[in-house]
Scaffold this active site. Structure first.
Site, mmCIF file in Angstrom:
data_model
loop_
_atom_site.group_PDB
_atom_site.id
_atom_site.type_symbol
_atom_site.label_atom_id
_atom_site.label_comp_id
_atom_site.label_asym_id
_atom_site.label_seq_id
_atom_site.Cartn_x
_atom_site.Cartn_y
_atom_site.Cartn_z
ATOM 1 C CD GLU A 41 -3.049 -0.558 2.216
ATOM 2 O OE1 GLU A 41 -2.662 0.100 3.017
ATOM 3 O OE2 GLU A 41 -4.312 -1.188 1.977
ATOM 4 C CD GLU A 86 -4.601 -5.419 3.676
ATOM 5 O OE1 GLU A 86 -5.517 -5.035 3.973
ATOM 6 O OE2 GLU A 86 -3.534 -5.801 3.159
HETATM 7 C C1 GAL Z 1 -4.225 -2.339 5.130
HETATM 8 C C2 GAL Z 1 -3.321 -2.676 5.133
HETATM 9 C C3 GAL Z 1 -2.913 -4.288 6.478
HETATM 10 C C4 GAL Z 1 -3.604 -4.062 7.223
HETATM 11 C C5 GAL Z 1 -4.472 -3.504 7.049
HETATM 12 C C6 GAL Z 1 -5.801 -2.979 8.012
HETATM 13 O O1 GAL Z 1 -4.380 -0.360 4.499
HETATM 14 O O2 GAL Z 1 -2.035 -3.032 4.146
HETATM 15 O O3 GAL Z 1 -1.930 -4.671 6.510
HETATM 16 O O4 GAL Z 1 -3.157 -2.853 8.530
HETATM 17 O O5 GAL Z 1 -5.141 -1.843 6.360
HETATM 18 O O6 GAL Z 1 -6.127 -3.988 8.539
#
Ligand code: GAL
Length: 864
Positions: A201, A270
């Protein structure tokens, strides 16, 4: 609001996809590979514009994040098996650099850190693996996964075009890739690793890094590609990911995402199944109807690889939690809970969705698609192959109204904020808002206290505690750092400990005796204030704002006064531009004001002591158990700051997961048999007011639907079974602010209340193999449990939700007796709405569709 055929505002978007040459029948099995059969030289992973291509074949992949250090190796096979049974094809994890290389050049890959073993477990289960090397992880992990020593390398600037950083990043990335290669775990070598991630990110925060940031992205991609992994690399949330690295989407919804090249597939790395818990925050919850809606929309709009972040969240053991203020539980409201138990209905509903999506794999990956819109928020999408394999999605984005959707001349009722999936373009096999699975409310069952009397071997039922008073201020004069002015905590402790003392003297001659106002500012995260050895107060920040300002009246005595501050970190920052140089501890100004006199003591001579005596002594370790530092004679100190406590306990019997309830404590850390269970902060209660209203309809955001307002953010702490022995177990606690250890209890976790609510009004859902399923109430307890009572049962028009059901106007009075007869004493039971009607014999409200709601209690066969 109904929409008729004539209202169509038809938008046709026709996308041609390459047709597959072979014709295969639709299969509902998941697309895992058989790793024993294929020859390594035939094995390849590539991608095209539609999907990840494995051995020349496009794949629809459901992926699940499970972070190996957040559970124990003993838990891994079961977690992976639960993912596989849940319809998952890929296991995904970050690599956690700070854990693997705690000192530069000294590597640790044992126990919970055995990355290779974790990948092998995935392989054994027949699943693929996505390795997110980073090496920056974020992940609510201490310092985002960077080792603290990195910060101190001469000339380093993190996450930018900096030679020192790049060389370190390349060194660790190469090391991990080489380890995986040496173990033959990449797919082409016969292993499960099909994908790898570089950075994480960066695109969300790269602006302030300007041109150097852009150069860094190019360099990172080139470096990764140069490692010859022969699997696709991804960069998540990175619009400018250089070819052939695939840029992927992270978020609660990714249907609108488009990769940065028409040659790349649409990948969601994600999909946040819930959210993380912070001390002082509420317990996050994301309704499964919304998760399923987001997933279905993603596949409807051309996605082919989707990963749940998290599928099993687990626990931030020891000092691994980041933040600051990230709690120890990383449950995440994931389909498999922190303790490794299935979280229903989330797990089951998503499993059904995965089965349906896999049944659509051929048309989704090889078909052409036709999207049509029908009025407000309605989109129908048909994927169809040359061979006439067909799969349709009917989605209703309206967050208030159910809609009637006409598809191929047939009306389909699509509930608000939902998607119906028709794997044969005729029958609805799945609707994201219609949950067939039970709701399971887990109980934390208090276990009878049991302790073995040391040396005698007898059992007794109250705990005997011993304690040790941590000195206030200097405990090792030889290690004191003296400095005129304020020091940054992180720069001084190098994150070897959470704790650092700031000590200075104030003379009444400078400000006169009496009440003065102490004022200071801290970068975080928590601060205990002592005047002349006496505890005066506790100040702290929050997840949203780690910095804080303190105002505290203090009564100075005549002569010399010693001011001692214990500054405590609660996980180093893990996110944001330049998070690595945010700093911690008191940054001043520190002043005392009395009437019109104000003295700034920031530039005073300050003494610094890093860490605690108890830490230096290793009081938490098993070898210190019999040390004379522990005081068994004095009365147990209660509600006093800075006390180490120790006792022993007999492990709760059975197989249910174990936890410790620390509600009676303040703030500190806890260990069992030397294993760090993590930080606790029981008196930091959640204040957020969003707890009451929760509808899965409408856009989810972190905070929506959350629970436990006004309660401690976390009261239970997981003790993995692998860490407890049958009889003697050492429990050590360091309490900072004051607590009552005599109230501490052990608990075991098992299903408590289970509920099911099904309705005739729901359209008959077809199963993926084509048969129609009648709406059926099904409840199931844990493996060693029976249904002990039925608290609610209604055939008619029951309302509400689990633990909150009420009878509607239409209710058959016989319902409770019938369900009791069918269910009590069984581990599971089921009754279709139709059969229930037959058993009752008369219709409580003729002409109206009936539903059946049941609430039952599960009880363990033999109580611990
Ligand atoms: C994303 C990140 C993850 C985790 C998630 C929130 O932005 O890539 O590693 O931090 O947010 O749980």
């Amino acid at each position: 609001m109904n929409i008729k055929l004539g209202d169509f505002s038809l938008t046709l978007i026709l996308m041609m996809f390459i047709m597959a040459s072979t014709s295969k029948s639709i299969s509902s099995t998941q697309s895992s590979f058989n790793y024993t059969k294929a020859e390594p030289q035939q094995r390849s992973v590539t991608y095209d514009e539609r999907a990840i291509v494995i051995d020349g074949e496009r794949k629809l992949l459901i992926s699940a994040s499970i972070h190996y250090p957040r559970s124990t190796p003993e838990m891994w096979p079961d977690l992976i098996a639960k993912a596989k049974e849940g319809g998952v094809d890929v296991i995904e994890s970050y690599m956690f650099w700070n854990m693997h290389e705690p000192q530069r050049g000294q590597f640790v890959f044992e126990g919970r850190l055995d990355l290779i073993r974790f990948i092998r477990e995935t392989h054994k289960a027949g699943l693929y693996f996505h390795l997110r090397i980073g090496p920056y992880a974020c992940a609510e992990w201490n310092y985002g996964g960077f080792p603290a020593w990195l910060h101190f390398l001469e000339g380093i600037r993190l996450r930018t075009d900096n030679a020192v950083f790049k060389s370190e990043m390349e060194r660790i990335t190469t090391k991990i890739v080489d380890m995986v290669k040496d173990e033959k775990l990449f797919y082409w070598q016969g292993g499960p690793v099909i994908m790898a991630q570089i950075e994480n990110e960066y695109g969300l925060i790269n602006k302030p890094y300007e041109a150097a940031g852009k150069r860094y992205v190019k360099w990172a991609a080139k470096m990764a590609l140069g490692l010859d992994t022969k699997v696709p690399w991804v960069m998540c949330a990175q619009k400018d990911a250089p070819d052939p690295v695939i840029n992927t989407c992270n978020g609660f919804y990714c249907d609108h995402f488009k990769p940065n090249s028409p040659k790349k597939p649409k990948i969601w790395t994600e999909n946040w199944t819930g959210w993380f818990l912070a001390f002082g925050g509420t317990k996050p919850r994301r309704p499964v109807e919304d998760v399923a809606f987001a997933v279905a929309r993603f596949f409807q709009s051309g996605g082919t690889f989707q990963n749940y972040y998290m599928y099993h969240g687990g626990t931030n053991f020891e000092r691994t939690a980041g933040g600051p203020f990230i709690a120890t539980s990383y449950d995440y409201d994931a389909p498999v809970d922190e303790y490794g138990l299935i979280n229903q209905p989330k797990w089951g509903h998503l499993k059904d969705l995965h089965d349906t999506l896999h049944a659509c794999e051929r048309p989704l990956l090889h078909g052409t698609v036709q999207h049509s819109t029908q009025g407000h928020g309605i989109v129908t999408s048909v994927y169809k192959t040359k061979e006439d394999e067909c799969c349709a999605f009917l989605s209703n984005k309206d967050d208030k109204f159910d809609k009637q959707v006409y598809f191929r001349g047939t009306p389909y009722q699509v509930p608000a904020w939902s998607v119906s999936l028709l794997p044969d373009c005729k029958t609805v096999a799945f609707n994201t808002a219609q949950v067939k699975h039970q709701t399971t409310v887990m109980n934390m069952n208090t276990v009878e206290q049991k302790q073995v009397v040391p040396f005698y071997g007898r059992e007794k039922s109250t705990f005997t505690w011993e304690s040790f008073k941590e000195p206030i201020g200097i405990w090792d004069a030889n290690k004191v750092i003296i400095y005129n002015g304020l020091k940054d905590q992180m720069n001084t402790t190098r994150d070897t400990t959470d704790y650092m003392w700031y000590i200075t003297s104030v003379y009444s001659s400078n400000i006169s005796v009496g009440i003065s106002q102490l004022s200071l500012r801290s970068l975080g995260h928590s601060l205990l204030i002592f005047l002349n050895g006496e505890f005066k107060g506790h100040a702290f920040g929050s997840y949203e704002r780690e910095k804080f300002q303190l105002q505290l009246p203090l009564k100075l005595k005549d002569g010399k006064n010693e001011l001692a501050f214990l500054s405590t970190t609660v996980g180093l920052k893990n996110f944001g531009p330049f998070f690595d140089i945010a700093g911690t501890g008191i940054d001043g100004p520190v002043s005392l004001t009395q009437a019109k006199t104000k003295i700034d003591i920031s530039k005073n001579q300050w003494k610094y002591q890093i860490g605690l005596l108890g830490e230096k002594l290793n009081l938490q370790s098993e070898r210190m158990n019999l040390s004379t530092h522990w005081d068994a004679n004095e009365e147990l100190p209660i509600s006093q700051p800075m006390i180490w406590y120790k006792t022993s306990f007999i492990s709760p019997s059975g197989y249910d997961p174990v936890a410790i309830n620390l509600e009676s404590m303040g703030k500190g850390a806890v260990w069992v048999n030397g294993h760090g269970l993590g930080r606790y902060w029981s008196d930091y209660t959640a204040s957020n007011l969003e707890c009451e209203k929760c509808s899965y309809r409408g856009k989810y955001h972190a905070g929506k639907c959350s629970q436990h307002c006004g309660q401690p953010s976390q009261r239970w702490f997981h003790i993995p079974r692998a860490w407890v022995k049958p009889t003697y177990n050492l429990l050590v606690i360091f309490e900072e602010t004051g607590g009552d250890p005599s109230q501490i209890r052990f608990v075991t976790r098992a299903p408590g209340t289970v509920c099911s609510h099904v309705s005739e009004a729901q359209p008959m859902l077809g199963t993926v193999n084509g048969t129609l399923e009648a709406p059926t109430m099904m409840i199931e307890c844990g493996p060693n449990q029976k249904i002990s009572s039925i608290g609610f049962a209604s055939y008619g028009s029951p309302r509400g939700s689990c633990q909150d059901f009420t009878h509607g106007r239409c209710h058959a009075y016989e319902s409770l007796d019938i369900v009791r007869q069918a269910c009590i004493g069984k581990q599971q039971c089921s009754l279709s709405v139709k059969r229930m009607g037959n058993l009752i014999g008369k219709d409580p409200c003729p002409g109206r569709p009936k539903s059946l709601a049941v609430q039952a209690l599960c009880a363990s066969e033999s109580r611990n």
